[in-house]
Design a protein around this motif. Structure first.
Motif, PDB file in Angstrom:
ATOM      1  N   GLN A 195       0.820  -1.213   0.000  1.00  9.86           N
ATOM      2  CA  GLN A 195       0.000   0.000   0.000  1.00  9.86           C
ATOM      3  C   GLN A 195       0.854   1.264   0.000  1.00  9.86           C
ATOM      4  O   GLN A 195       0.382   2.340  -0.369  1.00  9.86           O
ATOM      5  CB  GLN A 195      -0.934   0.006   1.221  1.00  9.86           C
ATOM      6  CG  GLN A 195      -1.842  -1.208   1.321  1.00  9.86           C
ATOM      7  CD  GLN A 195      -2.622  -1.443   0.047  1.00  9.86           C
ATOM      8  OE1 GLN A 195      -3.253  -0.527  -0.491  1.00  9.86           O
ATOM      9  NE2 GLN A 195      -2.568  -2.680  -0.454  1.00  9.86           N
ATOM     10  N   LEU A 196       2.121   1.113   0.413  1.00 12.33           N
ATOM     11  CA  LEU A 196       3.036   2.259   0.438  1.00 12.33           C
ATOM     12  C   LEU A 196       3.794   2.334  -0.884  1.00 12.33           C
ATOM     13  O   LEU A 196       3.941   1.343  -1.599  1.00 12.33           O
ATOM     14  CB  LEU A 196       4.030   2.119   1.583  1.00 12.33           C
ATOM     15  CG  LEU A 196       3.457   2.059   3.001  1.00 12.33           C
ATOM     16  CD1 LEU A 196       4.600   1.909   4.005  1.00 12.33           C
ATOM     17  CD2 LEU A 196       2.618   3.289   3.307  1.00 12.33           C
ATOM     18  N   SER A 197       4.285   3.512  -1.198  1.00  8.43           N
ATOM     19  CA  SER A 197       5.126   3.666  -2.386  1.00  8.43           C
ATOM     20  C   SER A 197       6.500   3.068  -2.105  1.00  8.43           C
ATOM     21  O   SER A 197       6.851   2.763  -0.956  1.00  8.43           O
ATOM     22  CB  SER A 197       5.271   5.146  -2.740  1.00  8.43           C
ATOM     23  OG  SER A 197       6.056   5.816  -1.763  1.00  8.43           O
ATOM     24  N   GLY A 198       7.284   2.929  -3.180  1.00  6.47           N
ATOM     25  CA  GLY A 198       8.639   2.439  -3.003  1.00  6.47           C
ATOM     26  C   GLY A 198       9.429   3.334  -2.065  1.00  6.47           C
ATOM     27  O   GLY A 198      10.140   2.852  -1.179  1.00  6.47           O
ATOM     28  N   ARG A 199       9.293   4.646  -2.225  1.00  5.51           N
ATOM     29  CA  ARG A 199      10.028   5.583  -1.374  1.00  5.51           C
ATOM     30  C   ARG A 199       9.574   5.468   0.080  1.00  5.51           C
ATOM     31  O   ARG A 199      10.396   5.441   1.005  1.00  5.51           O
ATOM     32  CB  ARG A 199       9.800   7.010  -1.869  1.00  5.51           C
ATOM     33  CG  ARG A 199      10.688   8.044  -1.172  1.00  5.51           C
ATOM     34  CD  ARG A 199      10.317   9.459  -1.590  1.00  5.51           C
ATOM     35  NE  ARG A 199      10.266   9.613  -3.033  1.00  5.51           N
ATOM     36  CZ  ARG A 199      11.325   9.814  -3.799  1.00  5.51           C
ATOM     37  NH1 ARG A 199      12.539   9.828  -3.246  1.00  5.51           N
ATOM     38  NH2 ARG A 199      11.184   9.982  -5.097  1.00  5.51           N
ATOM     39  N   GLN A 200       8.263   5.386   0.284  1.00  2.17           N
ATOM     40  CA  GLN A 200       7.747   5.281   1.649  1.00  2.17           C
ATOM     41  C   GLN A 200       8.210   3.993   2.328  1.00  2.17           C
ATOM     42  O   GLN A 200       8.514   3.984   3.523  1.00  2.17           O
ATOM     43  CB  GLN A 200       6.219   5.350   1.630  1.00  2.17           C
ATOM     44  CG  GLN A 200       5.672   6.732   1.294  1.00  2.17           C
ATOM     45  CD  GLN A 200       4.176   6.700   1.038  1.00  2.17           C
ATOM     46  OE1 GLN A 200       3.622   5.701   0.568  1.00  2.17           O
ATOM     47  NE2 GLN A 200       3.506   7.819   1.347  1.00  2.17           N
ATOM     48  N   ASN A 201       8.267   2.914   1.568  1.00  3.38           N
ATOM     49  CA  ASN A 201       8.750   1.659   2.135  1.00  3.38           C
ATOM     50  C   ASN A 201      10.176   1.808   2.637  1.00  3.38           C
ATOM     51  O   ASN A 201      10.500   1.422   3.768  1.00  3.38           O
ATOM     52  CB  ASN A 201       8.683   0.556   1.077  1.00  3.38           C
ATOM     53  CG  ASN A 201       7.414  -0.268   1.153  1.00  3.38           C
ATOM     54  OD1 ASN A 201       7.235  -1.090   2.048  1.00  3.38           O
ATOM     55  ND2 ASN A 201       6.529  -0.042   0.197  1.00  3.38           N
TER      56      ASN A 201
END
Length: 307
Positions: A92-98
């Motif tokens: 559910q998170l973006s790659g950056r957020q992960n």
């Protein structure tokens, strides 16, 4: 010479009456890829869990990145990365957020996690997709994101537990490329895999485990053994005579496949063996040298170790 990145001696682990790992030895030089192979249930995952401090051994000792995995478990964890069989990213998170989330969990701080995430997104070719939800990533992109998460703290040693399971050939090649790049930068990789072609392509050396014990170790070429000279005869009646000739030429016992009219024998000097066979054999339909595959070597080793 530098100390080994991984060094284990006599590791043993039991679960009740089941011995999952017995007298397990392993040495992995720094800056190399080492493949850990074995059938399902052979003890590979148990070994990885001990080396990554997730499980304590019943006997034996191990050092990873210079630290004892039992007495200095916290220090070991600061020097390693682990990418398991299942992707650990939040879809559910973006790659950056992960990556920023994992960075915060590694105590990098908000600005440090943001900076490190940006570096890894660039390195793994994910910058353009950085702000898209991971659920929209392809399998190869998701696995590269998982590898990036394993590198947030620039580990000295990276453990990859079947990193390309379920990926298509294109995505698998992408992951292989990134692993080679990591090793070129100095990271040591311990790789477990069910894909023997992957081990053949990536590993500098291999350890084969079966029923908790090490049954073979060496480079891929060493485990494959000698080349084989294969002869297909025109007339099946000449198979036995052909086998007698090849027994004198080869380094082992000839193998006959009467249905295919084929005789094969392991050989040492390729040129000498091929020359002698061409000179001494007359009833030949086909004559060829073939290197055994790692799959064949693996099956032979595990069959020989079976009860």
């Amino acid at each position: 010479m530098r100390d080994p990145a991984i060094e284990a001696t006599g590791l043993t682990r039991r679960f009740g009456s089941t011995t999952a790992l017995e007298e397990f030895d392993l040495t992995v030089p720094a800056g190399t890829v080492h493949g850990l192979l074995g059938p399902n249930g052979a003890g590979k995952t148990t070994a990885v869990r001990i080396l990554t401090t997730l499980l304590r051994p019943d006997a034996g000792q191990a050092r990873v990145a210079g630290h004892d995995v039992v007495r200095e478990a916290v220090r070991v964890r600061t020097r390693i990365g682990l990418v398991g069989q299942q992707a650990a990213v939040d879809e559910q998170l973006s790659g950056r957020q992960n990556l920023e989330m994992f960075g915060r969990l590694h105590h990098l701080g908000a600005s440090g996690a943001r900076r490190r995430a940006g570096e890894l997104l660039d390195r793994f070719g994910l910058a353009e997709a950085a702000d898209r939800p991971a659920a929209k990533y392809s399998g190869g992109m998701r696995r590269r994101l998982d590898l990036a998460a394993g590198l947030l703290i620039s580990p000295a040693v990276l453990f990859l537990d079947e990193p390309t399971t379920g990926l298509d050939p294109r995505a698998r090649n992408e992951v292989w490329r990134e692993i080679r790049s990591l090793v070129a930068d100095g990271t040591t990789v311990l790789l477990t895999t069910q894909y023997l072609e992957e081990a053949d392509q990536l590993a500098d050396a291999l350890t084969v485990v079966d029923r908790g014990r090490v049954i073979a170790t060496g480079t891929p070429d060493e485990l494959k053994g000698d080349d084989h000279l294969e002869v297909v005869v025109r007339d099946a009646a000449s198979l036995d005579a052909t086998a007698e000739v090849l027994a004198r030429i080869g380094t082992g016992e000839p193998h006959l496949d009467r249905d295919r009219r084929l005789v094969s024998v392991p050989v040492g000097d390729r040129v000498t063996a091929l020359t002698r066979a061409a000179q001494e054999l007359t009833d030949v339909d086909d004559l060829a040298l073939r290197r055994p595959t790692l799959d064949e070597a693996f099956l032979n080793l595990t069959e020989r170790s079976a009860p």
